[in-house]
Scaffold this motif. Structure first.
Motif, short mmCIF file in Angstrom:
data_model
loop_
_atom_site.label_atom_id
_atom_site.label_comp_id
_atom_site.label_asym_id
_atom_site.label_seq_id
_atom_site.Cartn_x
_atom_site.Cartn_y
_atom_site.Cartn_z
N ASN A 99 -31.37 32.69 -52.32
CA ASN A 99 -31.95 33.75 -51.47
C ASN A 99 -31.28 33.30 -50.04
O ASN A 99 -31.96 32.94 -49.03
N ILE A 100 -30.09 33.63 -50.17
CA ILE A 100 -29.28 33.35 -48.62
C ILE A 100 -28.70 34.80 -48.33
O ILE A 100 -27.52 34.98 -49.02
N PRO A 101 -29.06 35.79 -47.45
CA PRO A 101 -28.51 36.80 -47.40
C PRO A 101 -27.35 36.90 -46.43
O PRO A 101 -27.04 35.93 -45.68
N GLN A 102 -26.39 37.58 -46.92
CA GLN A 102 -25.05 37.87 -46.13
C GLN A 102 -25.08 38.08 -44.57
O GLN A 102 -25.79 38.97 -44.22
N GLY A 103 -24.75 37.20 -43.79
CA GLY A 103 -24.64 37.32 -42.44
C GLY A 103 -26.03 36.66 -41.86
O GLY A 103 -26.07 36.85 -40.54
N SER A 104 -26.78 35.75 -42.51
CA SER A 104 -27.76 35.38 -41.90
C SER A 104 -27.42 33.80 -41.45
O SER A 104 -26.24 33.37 -41.64
N LEU A 105 -28.26 33.34 -40.65
CA LEU A 105 -27.88 31.98 -39.94
C LEU A 105 -27.57 31.01 -41.10
O LEU A 105 -26.80 30.29 -40.75
N ARG A 106 -28.34 31.04 -42.06
CA ARG A 106 -28.14 29.84 -43.05
C ARG A 106 -26.70 30.21 -43.66
O ARG A 106 -25.98 29.41 -43.86
N ALA A 107 -26.40 31.57 -43.98
CA ALA A 107 -25.01 32.10 -44.53
C ALA A 107 -23.76 31.57 -43.54
O ALA A 107 -23.05 30.84 -43.92
N LYS A 108 -24.29 31.72 -42.04
CA LYS A 108 -23.26 31.28 -41.14
C LYS A 108 -23.13 29.76 -41.32
O LYS A 108 -22.09 28.97 -41.00
N LEU A 109 -24.13 29.06 -41.41
CA LEU A 109 -24.02 27.45 -41.60
C LEU A 109 -23.05 27.18 -42.60
O LEU A 109 -22.48 26.23 -42.57
N LEU A 110 -23.43 27.65 -43.82
CA LEU A 110 -22.60 27.58 -45.17
C LEU A 110 -21.18 27.66 -44.84
O LEU A 110 -20.21 27.04 -45.29
N ILE A 111 -20.94 28.76 -44.02
CA ILE A 111 -19.28 29.14 -43.73
C ILE A 111 -18.61 28.01 -42.98
O ILE A 111 -17.68 27.73 -43.18
N LYS A 112 -19.34 27.56 -41.96
CA LYS A 112 -18.93 26.50 -41.21
C LYS A 112 -18.86 25.12 -41.60
O LYS A 112 -18.23 24.06 -41.42
#
Length: 422
Positions: free
Chosen positions: A199-212
């Motif tokens: 449950n990690i929506p695209q563009g969410s803060l958690r998604a940005k964390l995983l991208i970095k």
């Protein structure tokens, strides 16, 4: 008169009308009403804010200049006095309580005179959170220019660069610096199937964390059902598509993931599952296994903590014996059963009271140390058979009257599914 819409002077007194009630929490509107009871001859809103020939910026400042508002010195003194006994977190709670009560006249003055006390431990907390012992106030000042959402993103990025460690069990996560449970970190659903995603929506803060994030370490991985790894795989492929469409075709979205653990330990718990169900749930049964590179630890770091060569030799021999059993390097029958020869130095031989010898070995001089704090913290007697447990418990109770026994039993009322998610 109501029909002519005009003021009619009162026969008694000097008031020409009645002001509508305004609650104290209404901000500037309340202070405007307060001024209208004292300012005379005002023709516009700016006239209301004039005190002694000076136009104040706000109605509240004008009220303070006239003396309509109480002095905030008592609140400042309360925070300063509390600093001698209270922690930084408790001081901030006190300040928050004063804010909610809306009893301070000039918040900026109270803040300017107490902010150093209120933020005394912030630098320490940030040093610990970011694992940066050299972090200074200059670094912390960056947060003053960011919005709350930007602060969250910055903290997530900082955490990601430093790497984040996940674990399958609560105990493992507590033993790791910065460790968190994998289920909470990746929002893994509890009820899962072959098509589930996190449950990690695209563009969410958690998604940005995983991208970095540069590296993900998942400890005790063999304990987790492979469906959860596959759910994370699908999620990362989707999230990392914003960086490159090719990431959608790569395992875990082209992220580097270290899965740590020992397959000799407990396998995933499958409620009412057969041997086949348990094997099917293991990580090495998953389609992701073919993308994994197996690396084995070759150096026993525990041996380095012992300076005695004899201690190192004994620990190494015992470790090799345990690994020999775990690897199944012995004669086994068709059911996978075999005889294990226990090393002689691990046996209690030729003693009249073997249980007494066992207790004495685990708890040296227990009679003399029974009242000492922590005397039983560094040892434990584990019994695989219920009858042995009862014998040891009765023996210890007979030696130490009034003592209590804490049971660590596999016969727990906790359901297997709860054990898996604990």
């Amino acid at each position: 008169m109501a029909d002519k819409r005009e003021w009619k002077p009162r026969k008694i007194g000097v008031s020409i009308g009645r002001l509508t009630y305004i609650p104290t929490g209404s901000g500037e509107l309340y202070y405007l009403r307060l001024l209208l009871n004292y300012q005379k001859g005002c023709c516009n809103y700016d006239n209301v804010k004039i005190v002694n020939g000076f136009i104040h910026k706000t109605y509240k400042e004008a009220c303070y200049a006239i003396g309509l508002l109480a002095d905030d010195k008592k609140f400042i003194d309360a925070i300063i006095e509390s600093n001698d006994l209270a922690s930084g977190n408790q001081l901030r709670r006190l300040f928050l309580t004063l804010l909610l009560m809306n009893i301070m006249s000039r918040l900026d003055e109270v803040w300017n005179k107490t902010w150093k006390l209120l933020s005394d431990d912030i630098l320490y907390q940030k040093r610990k959170e970011f694992v940066l012992p050299e972090m200074s106030e200059m670094h912390c000042s960056l947060f003053q220019s960011l919005t709350p959402e930007q602060v969250d993103v910055y903290e997530n990025i900082m955490t990601a660069v430093l790497s984040k460690v996940g674990a399958s069990s609560g105990i493992a996560s507590l033993l790791l610096l910065g460790g968190k449970l994998a289920h909470s970190t990746f929002c893994i659903p509890l009820l899962i199937n072959e098509e589930s995603t996190c449950n990690i929506p695209q563009g969410s803060l958690r998604a940005k964390l995983l991208i970095k994030t540069k590296l993900i370490i998942w400890d005790e991985a063999p304990m987790i059902n492979s469906l959860r790894f596959e759910a994370l795989d699908r999620t990362l492929r989707d999230i990392m598509r914003v960086e490159s469409e090719e990431n959608a075709l790569k395992p875990f979205g082209n992220k580097v993931i270290v899965l740590g653990g020992d397959f000799r330990q407990i396998l995933p718990v499958v409620k009412n599952g057969s041997k086949y169900d348990i094997v099917k749930a293991t990580l090495n049964y998953s389609k992701l296994c073919k993308h994994c590179k197996i690396l084995k630890l070759t150096e026993n770091m525990r041996l380095k903590s012992h300076t005695s060569m004899q201690s190192q030799t004994e620990i190494k021999e015992f470790s090799d014996w345990i690994l020999h059993i775990g690897d199944g390097d012995m004669e086994l029958n068709e059911l996978g059963q075999g005889m294990i020869e226990i090393l002689e130095e691990n046996l209690i031989l030729d003693v009249e009271q073997p249980l007494l010898q066992l207790v004495e070995f685990v708890y040296p001089s227990y009679i003399n140390n029974v009242t000492s704090d922590g005397s039983f913290d560094d040892g434990a007697i584990l019994c695989p058979i219920t009858e042995c447990v009862d014998q040891v418990n009765e023996f210890i109770l007979s030696l130490i009257p009034g003592s209590e026994i804490t049971y660590l039993s596999s016969d727990s009322p906790c359901e297997p599914e709860e054990q898996e998610n604990a």
